[in-house]
Design a protein around this motif. Structure first.
Motif, PDB file in Angstrom:
ATOM      1  N   GLY A 278       0.364  -3.897   9.271  1.00 50.92           N
ATOM      2  CA  GLY A 278       0.777  -3.046  10.383  1.00 50.92           C
ATOM      3  C   GLY A 278       2.228  -3.314  10.715  1.00 50.92           C
ATOM      4  O   GLY A 278       2.553  -4.318  11.330  1.00 50.92           O
TER       5      GLY A 278
ATOM      6  N   HIS B 111      -9.501   1.621   4.548  1.00 51.73           N
ATOM      7  CA  HIS B 111      -8.206   1.707   5.242  1.00 51.73           C
ATOM      8  C   HIS B 111      -8.356   2.640   6.443  1.00 51.73           C
ATOM      9  O   HIS B 111      -9.075   3.640   6.379  1.00 51.73           O
TER      10      HIS B 111
ATOM     11  N   LYS C 160       0.082   4.346  -0.274  1.00 51.82           N
ATOM     12  CA  LYS C 160      -0.497   5.562   0.340  1.00 51.82           C
ATOM     13  C   LYS C 160      -0.197   6.780  -0.545  1.00 51.82           C
ATOM     14  O   LYS C 160      -0.139   6.637  -1.766  1.00 51.82           O
TER      15      LYS C 160
ATOM     16  N   LEU D 185      -0.544  -6.906   4.078  1.00 51.26           N
ATOM     17  CA  LEU D 185      -0.737  -5.593   3.461  1.00 51.26           C
ATOM     18  C   LEU D 185       0.357  -4.710   4.067  1.00 51.26           C
ATOM     19  O   LEU D 185       0.396  -4.502   5.275  1.00 51.26           O
ATOM     20  N   VAL D 186       1.249  -4.232   3.212  1.00 50.30           N
ATOM     21  CA  VAL D 186       2.471  -3.599   3.713  1.00 50.30           C
ATOM     22  C   VAL D 186       2.584  -2.161   3.209  1.00 50.30           C
ATOM     23  O   VAL D 186       2.516  -1.915   2.002  1.00 50.30           O
ATOM     24  N   GLY D 187       2.749  -1.227   4.133  1.00 53.64           N
ATOM     25  CA  GLY D 187       2.919   0.178   3.766  1.00 53.64           C
ATOM     26  C   GLY D 187       4.379   0.512   3.536  1.00 53.64           C
ATOM     27  O   GLY D 187       4.954   0.235   2.480  1.00 53.64           O
ATOM     28  N   GLY D 188       5.015   1.085   4.564  1.00 54.01           N
ATOM     29  CA  GLY D 188       6.385   1.593   4.468  1.00 54.01           C
ATOM     30  C   GLY D 188       7.372   0.662   3.782  1.00 54.01           C
ATOM     31  O   GLY D 188       8.145   1.081   2.909  1.00 54.01           O
TER      32      GLY D 188
ATOM     33  N   SER E  16      -0.749  -0.307  15.123  1.00 52.10           N
ATOM     34  CA  SER E  16       0.490  -0.891  14.592  1.00 52.10           C
ATOM     35  C   SER E  16       0.827  -0.351  13.203  1.00 52.10           C
ATOM     36  O   SER E  16       1.852  -0.692  12.637  1.00 52.10           O
ATOM     37  N   ILE E  17      -0.026   0.519  12.663  1.00 50.37           N
ATOM     38  CA  ILE E  17       0.214   1.013  11.299  1.00 50.37           C
ATOM     39  C   ILE E  17       1.213   2.161  11.314  1.00 50.37           C
ATOM     40  O   ILE E  17       0.966   3.202  11.928  1.00 50.37           O
TER      41      ILE E  17
ATOM     42  N   ASN F 153       0.869  -1.187   0.000  1.00 52.92           N
ATOM     43  CA  ASN F 153       0.000   0.000   0.000  1.00 52.92           C
ATOM     44  C   ASN F 153       0.903   1.232   0.000  1.00 52.92           C
ATOM     45  O   ASN F 153       1.521   1.550   1.011  1.00 52.92           O
TER      46      ASN F 153
ATOM     47  N   GLU G 218      -5.795  -4.863  10.182  1.00 51.64           N
ATOM     48  CA  GLU G 218      -4.714  -3.930  10.480  1.00 51.64           C
ATOM     49  C   GLU G 218      -5.024  -3.180  11.771  1.00 51.64           C
ATOM     50  O   GLU G 218      -5.794  -2.209  11.753  1.00 51.64           O
TER      51      GLU G 218
HETATM   52  P1  PGA Z   1       2.731   0.059   7.498  1.00 52.40           P
HETATM   53  O1  PGA Z   1       1.280   0.354   6.839  1.00 52.40           O
HETATM   54  O2  PGA Z   1       3.201  -1.237   6.906  1.00 52.40           O
HETATM   55  O3  PGA Z   1       3.585   1.221   7.082  1.00 52.40           O
HETATM   56  O4  PGA Z   1       2.527  -0.036   8.948  1.00 52.40           O
HETATM   57  C1  PGA Z   1       0.380  -0.679   6.630  1.00 52.40           C
HETATM   58  C2  PGA Z   1      -0.880  -0.140   6.015  1.00 52.40           C
HETATM   59  O5  PGA Z   1      -1.297   0.977   6.357  1.00 52.40           O
HETATM   60  O6  PGA Z   1      -1.505  -0.812   5.171  1.00 52.40           O
END
Ligand code: PGA
Length: 256
Positions: free
Chosen positions: A217, A101, A16, A237-240, A177-178, A14, A173
């Motif tokens: 998260g 989200h 963002k 589901l992975v952000g950073g 933890s996000i 993700n 999520e």
């Molecule tokens: P994160 O974000 O991996 O940066 O914690 C996850 C998300 O918001 O989907």
């Protein structure tokens, strides 16, 4: 008896509000061999860029790369300034979309009812919703995790049939933890993902065993394997950690 490993693993980045279209294109080109490697290992790989980068990724990534939007409007056209509709996404071949989200729930008043309206029209249009659920820190500390998540699942997926939810993906999520580096333990991830599957089974019957439930998260290359080893966690589901191609590759390599 359905075995968890019959559900294909899914790694979804993700992005963002990150990456210029030119940067997204660069990533898409670099990701081609990874998608091939993932496919050979029965793993689905994808990203959700900003609207403005969707075309660049779709045009330059492998055709097997899942490319999803981060949001969509439930009307197909009209006086909704700033919004994007399903036909607009479909014109670019986009058939996946994140819904609900936590950042949208927090900053854009995305309610469970609104998520439900969006999920229904996505499914009617043969698109795959990735429905995000999860509790805040205050709710976690008050022991309300399961009550909150159950409400999100029941209202968000209201009035759908078991046939319609087959392709659906749910992402658990925990809000705390996000982007915080504070991971939920694998025990919490498994417990809540399993609970979500139990709620899905209660709503839709045995199709619940085909629905993929992801954890998200602060997932990183160092911890992804532990999450994906949980029987009810079907992916991440992975952000950073999905933003740089090296890290995205390490996420994949660590679950092969
Ligand atoms: P994160 O974000 O991996 O940066 O914690 C996850 C998300 O918001 O989907």
């Amino acid at each position: 008896m359905w075995f968890a490993n019959m559900r294909r693993k899914l790694l979804l980045g993700n992005w963002k509000m990150n990456k210029l279209s030119s940067e997204a294109k660069e990533f898409a080109i670099a990701s081609r061999p990874l998608v091939q490697k993932a496919k050979e290992n029965n793993i689905d790989l994808g990203v959700t860029p900003t609207y403005l980068s969707l075309a660049a990724v779709k045009e330059n990534a492998s055709k097997d790369m899942i490319v999803g939007a981060q949001n969509v409007h439930f009307n197909d056209h009209g006086a909704f300034t700033g919004e994007v509709s399903i036909p607009m996404l479909k014109e670019f071949g986009i058939d996946w979309c994140l819904i609900g989200h936590s950042e949208r729930r927090t900053y854009d008043n995305e309610t469970n009812e609104k998520c439900n309206a969006k999920i229904k029209v996505l499914i009617e249009n043969n698109m795959v919703p990735v429905y995000c659920v999860g509790e805040t820190l205050a709710q976690f500390e008050a022991g309300q995790t399961k009550a909150v998540v159950e409400e999100q699942v029941r209202v968000g997926l209201k009035d759908l049939t078991s046939l319609q939810v087959k392709e659906l993906v749910v992402a658990y999520e925990p809000v705390w933890s996000i982007g915080t580096g504070k991971n939920a333990s694998t025990e919490i991830a498994e417990d809540v993902c399993k609970f979500i599957r139990d709620v899905l089974r209660d709503m839709f019957g045995s199709v619940a065993d085909e629905i993929r439930v992801l954890y998200g998260g602060s997932v990183k290359p160092e911890n992804i394997k532990a999450y994906l080893s949980c029987p009810d966690v079907d992916g991440a589901l992975v952000g950073g950690a999905s933003l740089k191609i090296d890290s995205y590759e390490a996420l994949l390599n660590n679950i092969l």
